[in-house]
Design a protein around this motif. Structure first.
Motif, PDB file in Angstrom:
ATOM      1  N   ASP A   1       0.939  -1.264  -0.206  1.00 19.62           N
ATOM      2  CA  ASP A   1       0.404   0.187   0.092  1.00 19.62           C
ATOM      3  C   ASP A   1       1.191   1.416   0.118  1.00 19.62           C
ATOM      4  OD1 ASP A   1      -2.223  -1.739  -0.258  1.00 19.62           O
ATOM      5  OD2 ASP A   1      -2.121  -1.436   2.088  1.00 19.62           O
ATOM      6  N   TYR A   2       2.242   1.101   0.443  1.00 18.09           N
ATOM      7  CA  TYR A   2       2.872   2.197   0.330  1.00 18.09           C
ATOM      8  C   TYR A   2       4.448   2.388  -0.633  1.00 18.09           C
ATOM      9  CZ  TYR A   2       0.095   3.855   4.098  1.00 18.09           C
ATOM     10  OH  TYR A   2      -1.093   3.490   5.079  1.00 18.09           O
ATOM     11  N   ARG A   3       4.248   3.414  -1.215  1.00 18.39           N
ATOM     12  CA  ARG A   3       5.733   3.266  -1.601  1.00 18.39           C
ATOM     13  C   ARG A   3       6.388   3.971  -1.020  1.00 18.39           C
ATOM     14  NH1 ARG A   3       7.664   5.029  -7.044  1.00 18.39           N
ATOM     15  NH2 ARG A   3       9.298   6.867  -7.161  1.00 18.39           N
ATOM     16  N   LEU A   4       6.227   4.767   0.491  1.00 15.37           N
ATOM     17  CA  LEU A   4       7.416   5.057   1.228  1.00 15.37           C
ATOM     18  C   LEU A   4       7.157   5.039   2.603  1.00 15.37           C
ATOM     19  CD1 LEU A   4      10.154   6.269   2.013  1.00 15.37           C
ATOM     20  CD2 LEU A   4       9.676   8.518   0.992  1.00 15.37           C
TER      21      LEU A   4
ATOM     22  N   GLY B   1      14.582  11.333  -3.089  1.00 18.51           N
ATOM     23  CA  GLY B   1      13.376  10.477  -3.763  1.00 18.51           C
ATOM     24  C   GLY B   1      12.041  11.268  -4.927  1.00 18.51           C
ATOM     25  N   ASP B   2      11.984  10.552  -6.333  1.00 16.70           N
ATOM     26  CA  ASP B   2      11.216  11.374  -7.128  1.00 16.70           C
ATOM     27  C   ASP B   2      10.632  10.563  -7.616  1.00 16.70           C
ATOM     28  OD1 ASP B   2      13.457  10.370  -8.567  1.00 16.70           O
ATOM     29  OD2 ASP B   2      13.272  12.559  -9.222  1.00 16.70           O
ATOM     30  N   ASP B   3       9.506  10.543  -8.799  1.00 16.14           N
ATOM     31  CA  ASP B   3       9.488   9.418  -9.414  1.00 16.14           C
ATOM     32  C   ASP B   3       9.818   8.323 -10.002  1.00 16.14           C
ATOM     33  OD1 ASP B   3       6.824  10.721  -9.251  1.00 16.14           O
ATOM     34  OD2 ASP B   3       6.804  11.517 -10.802  1.00 16.14           O
ATOM     35  N   ASP B   4      11.707   8.567 -10.186  1.00 12.90           N
ATOM     36  CA  ASP B   4      12.061   8.022 -10.709  1.00 12.90           C
ATOM     37  C   ASP B   4      13.112   6.897  -9.732  1.00 12.90           C
ATOM     38  OD1 ASP B   4      11.691   8.956 -13.181  1.00 12.90           O
ATOM     39  OD2 ASP B   4      13.377  10.251 -12.940  1.00 12.90           O
ATOM     40  N   GLY B   5      12.481   7.039  -9.190  1.00 11.00           N
ATOM     41  CA  GLY B   5      13.488   6.534  -8.034  1.00 11.00           C
ATOM     42  C   GLY B   5      13.767   6.727  -6.828  1.00 11.00           C
TER      43      GLY B   5
ATOM     44  N   ALA C   1      15.969  13.610  -9.377  1.00 16.27           N
ATOM     45  CA  ALA C   1      16.979  12.989  -7.780  1.00 16.27           C
ATOM     46  C   ALA C   1      18.022  12.144  -8.323  1.00 16.27           C
ATOM     47  CB  ALA C   1      16.495  11.812  -7.430  1.00 16.27           C
ATOM     48  N   SER C   2      18.257  11.434  -9.598  1.00 14.07           N
ATOM     49  CA  SER C   2      19.576  10.860  -9.565  1.00 14.07           C
ATOM     50  C   SER C   2      20.748  12.521 -10.114  1.00 14.07           C
ATOM     51  CB  SER C   2      19.883  10.287 -10.808  1.00 14.07           C
ATOM     52  OG  SER C   2      18.473  10.470 -11.655  1.00 14.07           O
ATOM     53  N   ASP C   3      19.848  12.997 -10.660  1.00 13.68           N
ATOM     54  CA  ASP C   3      20.444  14.099 -11.594  1.00 13.68           C
ATOM     55  C   ASP C   3      21.030  15.136 -11.235  1.00 13.68           C
ATOM     56  OD1 ASP C   3      20.353  13.213 -14.358  1.00 13.68           O
ATOM     57  OD2 ASP C   3      19.358  14.349 -15.182  1.00 13.68           O
TER      58      ASP C   3
ATOM     59  N   ARG D   1      31.807   8.156   0.852  1.00  8.42           N
ATOM     60  CA  ARG D   1      32.055   7.573  -0.397  1.00  8.42           C
ATOM     61  C   ARG D   1      31.931   8.422  -1.702  1.00  8.42           C
ATOM     62  NH1 ARG D   1      29.116   1.574   1.470  1.00  8.42           N
ATOM     63  NH2 ARG D   1      31.200   1.658   3.467  1.00  8.42           N
ATOM     64  N   ALA D   2      30.829   9.097  -1.855  1.00  8.71           N
ATOM     65  CA  ALA D   2      30.951  10.143  -3.202  1.00  8.71           C
ATOM     66  C   ALA D   2      30.029   9.000  -4.211  1.00  8.71           C
ATOM     67  CB  ALA D   2      32.311  10.184  -3.406  1.00  8.71           C
ATOM     68  N   GLU D   3      29.463   8.240  -3.476  1.00  6.07           N
ATOM     69  CA  GLU D   3      28.557   7.037  -5.009  1.00  6.07           C
ATOM     70  C   GLU D   3      27.402   7.303  -4.983  1.00  6.07           C
ATOM     71  OE1 GLU D   3      32.100   3.430  -4.425  1.00  6.07           O
ATOM     72  OE2 GLU D   3      29.419   3.744  -3.462  1.00  6.07           O
ATOM     73  N   ILE D   4      26.738   7.755  -5.887  1.00  7.24           N
ATOM     74  CA  ILE D   4      24.990   7.606  -6.199  1.00  7.24           C
ATOM     75  C   ILE D   4      24.756   6.465  -5.642  1.00  7.24           C
ATOM     76  CG2 ILE D   4      23.049   8.121  -7.278  1.00  7.24           C
ATOM     77  CD1 ILE D   4      25.258  10.104  -8.945  1.00  7.24           C
ATOM     78  N   VAL D   5      23.945   5.844  -5.446  1.00  6.37           N
ATOM     79  CA  VAL D   5      23.230   4.421  -4.738  1.00  6.37           C
ATOM     80  C   VAL D   5      21.847   4.622  -4.970  1.00  6.37           C
ATOM     81  CG1 VAL D   5      23.307   2.632  -3.366  1.00  6.37           C
ATOM     82  CG2 VAL D   5      25.076   4.092  -3.491  1.00  6.37           C
ATOM     83  N   ALA D   6      21.041   3.595  -6.042  1.00  7.87           N
ATOM     84  CA  ALA D   6      20.153   3.545  -6.095  1.00  7.87           C
ATOM     85  C   ALA D   6      19.392   2.388  -5.194  1.00  7.87           C
ATOM     86  CB  ALA D   6      19.579   2.759  -7.553  1.00  7.87           C
ATOM     87  N   VAL D   7      18.553   3.288  -4.555  1.00  3.70           N
ATOM     88  CA  VAL D   7      18.011   2.213  -2.831  1.00  3.70           C
ATOM     89  C   VAL D   7      17.179   1.040  -3.083  1.00  3.70           C
ATOM     90  CG1 VAL D   7      16.718   2.267  -0.584  1.00  3.70           C
ATOM     91  CG2 VAL D   7      17.989   4.280  -1.347  1.00  3.70           C
TER      92      VAL D   7
END
Length: 257
Positions: A13-16, A118-122, A96-98, A130-136
């Motif tokens: 029922d929940y995205r987040l 977070g947004d529609d993309d994830g 979010a990623s950009d 660590r300076a890394e972008i991580v998709a949860v």
């Protein structure tokens, strides 16, 4: 924030679902969560000293939250406010990623931090360490003052508690109260389980519970946030005094635009 436990695409029922505590010096001026007059698309509390925030949402359903990275050996003089990283995303239109890709080039200017956006993309995570972008990944996660899912006692405890909430068949109000219950725990971790972050064992002990209570520094507010699969956003913030007692409640429910 100093503790953010969250479930990302882990409930039908929940995205987040988020349960979070903001720890700060009690003397630092702060406004409870509200719609910002200068950025009317943002709903969040506000740090009245530097102007940013620690956690918030936007009318379009954008979400962001931040914790500090604890490392007293790495302090920067004149660093910009980390709270503006949250409000900068909430008030913007960049994905979010950009947003994190642009921040990646500039992160070294700030004191250490962990940022969720977070947004529609994830939902994405970025640590200045660590300076890394991580998709949860879908599931239950938590972050305190180290990297995502670092097994500190409060991180492991909040993840277990949130997982139990998700497994239950509680109604929405019961689920919210159960999240507040683990956010309100002031039980200190055993000394053998304390991390070593360079602040000394006594402070490691003081900072080990989900809710921190001291006269001058502690948990200033607790927030429970959910974004349903249909886009309904339910945000509740409970302000606390230096005894941990709740002194005010702000609730806002709206459908993302």
């Amino acid at each position: 924030m100093c503790l953010i436990a969250f479930a990302w695409n882990a409930h039908p029922d929940y995205r987040l679902i988020v349960g979070a505590n903001r720890d700060e010096w009690h003397e630092r001026p702060t406004a409870p969560a509200h719609w910002w007059r200068d950025h009317p698309e943002i709903f969040a509390g506000r740090d009245l000293q530097a102007g940013g925030t620690w956690l918030g949402v936007s009318k379009r359903g954008r979400f962001a939250a931040l914790t500090n990275f604890r490392d007293p050996s790495d302090r920067k003089s004149g660093a910009p406010s980390r709270g503006n990283l949250v409000s900068g995303f909430l008030g913007g239109t960049v994905s979010a990623s950009d947003y994190l890709a642009a921040l990646q080039k500039d992160a070294a200017r700030f004191q250490g931090f962990n940022l969720l956006v977070g947004d529609d993309d994830g939902l994405f995570y970025f640590s200045s360490r660590r300076a890394e972008i991580v998709a949860v990944t879908p599931g239950v996660h938590a972050v305190s003052n180290h990297v995502l899912d670092e097994p500190w006692p409060k991180v492991e405890g909040s993840k277990s508690a949130l997982e139990a909430v998700l497994r239950s068949e509680m109604a929405e109000d019961g689920r919210k109260m159960a999240i507040y219950e683990f956010l309100s725990s002031d039980m200190k971790a055993p000394d053998a389980h304390l991390p070593e972050t360079g602040i000394g064992q006594e402070w490691e002990r003081i900072l080990s519970p989900a809710m921190i209570v001291t006269e001058k520094y502690g948990t200033r507010c607790s927030t429970v946030l959910s974004i349903s699969a249909g886009g309904e956003i339910n945000f509740e913030e409970r302000t606390r005094d230096n005894t941990g007692a709740v002194t005010g409640i702000v609730s806002e429910r709206f459908l993302r635009g």
